[in-house]
Design an enzyme around this catalytic site. Structure first.
Site, PDB file in Angstrom:
ATOM      1  N   ARG A   1      -0.481  -8.960  13.358  1.00  0.00           N
ATOM      2  CA  ARG A   1      -1.057  -7.949  12.457  1.00  0.00           C
ATOM      3  C   ARG A   1      -1.869  -8.612  11.347  1.00  0.00           C
ATOM      4  O   ARG A   1      -2.905  -8.098  10.938  1.00  0.00           O
ATOM      5  CB  ARG A   1       0.057  -7.073  11.870  1.00  0.00           C
ATOM      6  CG  ARG A   1       0.643  -6.130  12.930  1.00  0.00           C
ATOM      7  CD  ARG A   1       2.008  -5.611  12.540  1.00  0.00           C
ATOM      8  NE  ARG A   1       1.984  -4.757  11.387  1.00  0.00           N
ATOM      9  CZ  ARG A   1       3.021  -4.582  10.561  1.00  0.00           C
ATOM     10  NH1 ARG A   1       4.167  -5.227  10.789  1.00  0.00           N
ATOM     11  NH2 ARG A   1       2.923  -3.783   9.546  1.00  0.00           N
TER      12      ARG A   1
ATOM     13  N   ARG B   1      11.603  -5.684   4.846  1.00  0.00           N
ATOM     14  CA  ARG B   1      11.205  -4.298   4.588  1.00  0.00           C
ATOM     15  C   ARG B   1      12.084  -3.289   5.316  1.00  0.00           C
ATOM     16  O   ARG B   1      12.455  -3.480   6.473  1.00  0.00           O
ATOM     17  CB  ARG B   1       9.752  -4.098   5.023  1.00  0.00           C
ATOM     18  CG  ARG B   1       9.306  -2.646   4.925  1.00  0.00           C
ATOM     19  CD  ARG B   1       7.849  -2.505   4.801  1.00  0.00           C
ATOM     20  NE  ARG B   1       7.154  -2.625   6.067  1.00  0.00           N
ATOM     21  CZ  ARG B   1       5.845  -2.417   6.190  1.00  0.00           C
ATOM     22  NH1 ARG B   1       5.123  -2.119   5.126  1.00  0.00           N
ATOM     23  NH2 ARG B   1       5.272  -2.552   7.354  1.00  0.00           N
TER      24      ARG B   1
ATOM     25  N   LYS C   1       0.828  -1.210   0.000  1.00  0.00           N
ATOM     26  CA  LYS C   1       0.000   0.000   0.000  1.00  0.00           C
ATOM     27  C   LYS C   1       0.863   1.261   0.000  1.00  0.00           C
ATOM     28  O   LYS C   1       0.614   2.191  -0.756  1.00  0.00           O
ATOM     29  CB  LYS C   1      -0.924   0.036   1.232  1.00  0.00           C
ATOM     30  CG  LYS C   1      -1.897  -1.136   1.310  1.00  0.00           C
ATOM     31  CD  LYS C   1      -2.920  -0.963   2.450  1.00  0.00           C
ATOM     32  CE  LYS C   1      -2.316  -0.923   3.833  1.00  0.00           C
ATOM     33  NZ  LYS C   1      -1.595  -2.153   4.228  1.00  0.00           N
TER      34      LYS C   1
ATOM     35  N   ARG D   1      -9.751   0.705   8.721  1.00  0.00           N
ATOM     36  CA  ARG D   1      -9.331  -0.674   8.985  1.00  0.00           C
ATOM     37  C   ARG D   1     -10.405  -1.451   9.729  1.00  0.00           C
ATOM     38  O   ARG D   1     -10.198  -2.626  10.021  1.00  0.00           O
ATOM     39  CB  ARG D   1      -8.080  -0.658   9.851  1.00  0.00           C
ATOM     40  CG  ARG D   1      -6.769  -0.943   9.114  1.00  0.00           C
ATOM     41  CD  ARG D   1      -5.683  -0.767  10.140  1.00  0.00           C
ATOM     42  NE  ARG D   1      -4.435  -1.395   9.880  1.00  0.00           N
ATOM     43  CZ  ARG D   1      -3.364  -0.797   9.342  1.00  0.00           C
ATOM     44  NH1 ARG D   1      -3.458   0.437   8.903  1.00  0.00           N
ATOM     45  NH2 ARG D   1      -2.232  -1.444   9.245  1.00  0.00           N
TER      46      ARG D   1
ATOM     47  N   ARG E   1      11.118  -1.252  10.857  1.00  0.00           N
ATOM     48  CA  ARG E   1      10.062  -0.923  11.815  1.00  0.00           C
ATOM     49  C   ARG E   1      10.029  -1.932  12.961  1.00  0.00           C
ATOM     50  O   ARG E   1      10.198  -3.125  12.744  1.00  0.00           O
ATOM     51  CB  ARG E   1       8.701  -0.925  11.104  1.00  0.00           C
ATOM     52  CG  ARG E   1       8.408   0.358  10.389  1.00  0.00           C
ATOM     53  CD  ARG E   1       7.169   0.304   9.560  1.00  0.00           C
ATOM     54  NE  ARG E   1       6.020  -0.317  10.212  1.00  0.00           N
ATOM     55  CZ  ARG E   1       4.801  -0.323   9.708  1.00  0.00           C
ATOM     56  NH1 ARG E   1       4.564   0.251   8.531  1.00  0.00           N
ATOM     57  NH2 ARG E   1       3.809  -0.910  10.330  1.00  0.00           N
TER      58      ARG E   1
HETATM   59  P1  AMP Z   1       0.660   0.511   9.207  1.00  0.00           P
HETATM   60  O1  AMP Z   1       1.827   1.422   9.064  1.00  0.00           O
HETATM   61  O2  AMP Z   1      -0.492   0.895   8.327  1.00  0.00           O
HETATM   62  O3  AMP Z   1       1.031  -0.945   9.073  1.00  0.00           O
HETATM   63  O4  AMP Z   1       0.137   0.696  10.707  1.00  0.00           O
HETATM   64  C1  AMP Z   1       0.967   0.393  11.815  1.00  0.00           C
HETATM   65  C2  AMP Z   1       0.106   0.260  13.072  1.00  0.00           C
HETATM   66  O5  AMP Z   1      -0.564   1.495  13.340  1.00  0.00           O
HETATM   67  C3  AMP Z   1      -0.999  -0.776  13.001  1.00  0.00           C
HETATM   68  O6  AMP Z   1      -0.538  -2.095  13.278  1.00  0.00           O
HETATM   69  C4  AMP Z   1      -1.943  -0.255  14.073  1.00  0.00           C
HETATM   70  O7  AMP Z   1      -1.473  -0.536  15.368  1.00  0.00           O
HETATM   71  C5  AMP Z   1      -1.862   1.248  13.862  1.00  0.00           C
HETATM   72  N1  AMP Z   1      -2.859   1.707  12.861  1.00  0.00           N
HETATM   73  C6  AMP Z   1      -2.607   2.218  11.627  1.00  0.00           C
HETATM   74  N2  AMP Z   1      -3.752   2.530  10.998  1.00  0.00           N
HETATM   75  C7  AMP Z   1      -4.761   2.204  11.850  1.00  0.00           C
HETATM   76  C8  AMP Z   1      -6.174   2.268  11.766  1.00  0.00           C
HETATM   77  N3  AMP Z   1      -6.806   2.727  10.669  1.00  0.00           N
HETATM   78  N4  AMP Z   1      -6.890   1.850  12.841  1.00  0.00           N
HETATM   79  C9  AMP Z   1      -6.289   1.410  13.949  1.00  0.00           C
HETATM   80  N5  AMP Z   1      -4.957   1.288  14.085  1.00  0.00           N
HETATM   81  C10 AMP Z   1      -4.182   1.690  13.045  1.00  0.00           C
END
Ligand code: AMP
Length: 220
Positions: A168, A124, A10, A85, A157
């Protein structure tokens, strides 16, 4: 909107859409990481959930996105990455769009099998300055997309370790997968096979996004 499990690409595709279509990339994960780095109250609260691979509660997430979507650079159109999400977030987004007199042009669902995602996330690397994602084998750093650095800000990360990745993915299947049906029922969903080469996935994503953008700009 880009929809997909962690590691489906994404962020990579959002960067391309930002450059190609002049959209602003809004990534909820990046917003949370920014808050966590600055140790704001929101960031400290979010960090605990992120570490465990859980979702940050809907009210907190929706409030953060509402504020972001009202900023000036969001007016010309955004590519949403990582939000919504959950079904509650999707419903909240519909309300926000109504209030802002905006609409969702389309949802690109990047479909990649779980086994591949585990391998991808293990390799990554992300730029701490501009958040651009790279991969040790599939997409190694060559040049900075914004001509700002030589790759010195790349890092892994915290939540890209195997145990958190599994959590996740489970969270994705349980909480986010229902959105596929939600947007399909609203005729907004386009499925992209996300497991091909980066060039193929990018071509499919840009093609789909360009036709959604021209349909969105055309007569309603
Ligand atoms: P990402 O970078 O999109 O993989 O997000 C990293 C982490 O941020 C996720 O595992 C969640 O803990 C939190 N997070 C990101 N977007 C959301 C969302 N829309 N709703 C809830 N938690 C989020």
């Amino acid at each position: 909107m880009l929809l997909g499990a962690p590691g489906t690409g994404k962020g990579t595709q959002a960067e391309r859409l930002e450059q190609d279509l002049g959209l602003t990339h809004v990534a909820s994960g990046d917003l949370f990481r920014g808050h966590a780095q600055q140790r704001t109250p929101l960031g400290l609260q979010a960090a605990a959930y992120m570490r465990g691979g859980d979702l940050v509660p809907d009210e907190v997430t929706v409030a953060m996105l509402r504020e972001r979507l009202q900023q000036a650079d969001a007016r010309a159109g955004v590519v949403l990455d990582g939000f919504p999400r959950t079904l509650a977030q999707a419903e909240a987004l519909d309300m926000m769009m109504g209030a802002l007199a905006r609409r969702i042009a389309g949802v690109l669902y990047l479909d990649v099998p779980d086994e591949e995602l585990v391998t991808r996330l293990a390799g990554r690397l992300v730029c701490r300055e501009c958040q651009a994602p790279f991969h040790l084998q599939a997409n190694p750093f060559a040049t900075c997309p914004y001509q700002k650095c030589q790759g010195e800000h790349l890092y892994r990360r915290d939540d890209d370790n195997p145990a958190t990745v599994r959590a996740r993915l489970a969270t994705f299947h349980e909480r986010t997968e229902p959105l596929i049906r939600y947007y399909r029922d609203r005729s907004l969903l386009v499925t992209i096979r996300g497991s091909g080469t980066l060039a193929d996935v990018t071509a499919a994503t840009l093609g789909a996004a360009r036709s959604l953008a021209s349909a969105a700009l055309g007569p309603a």
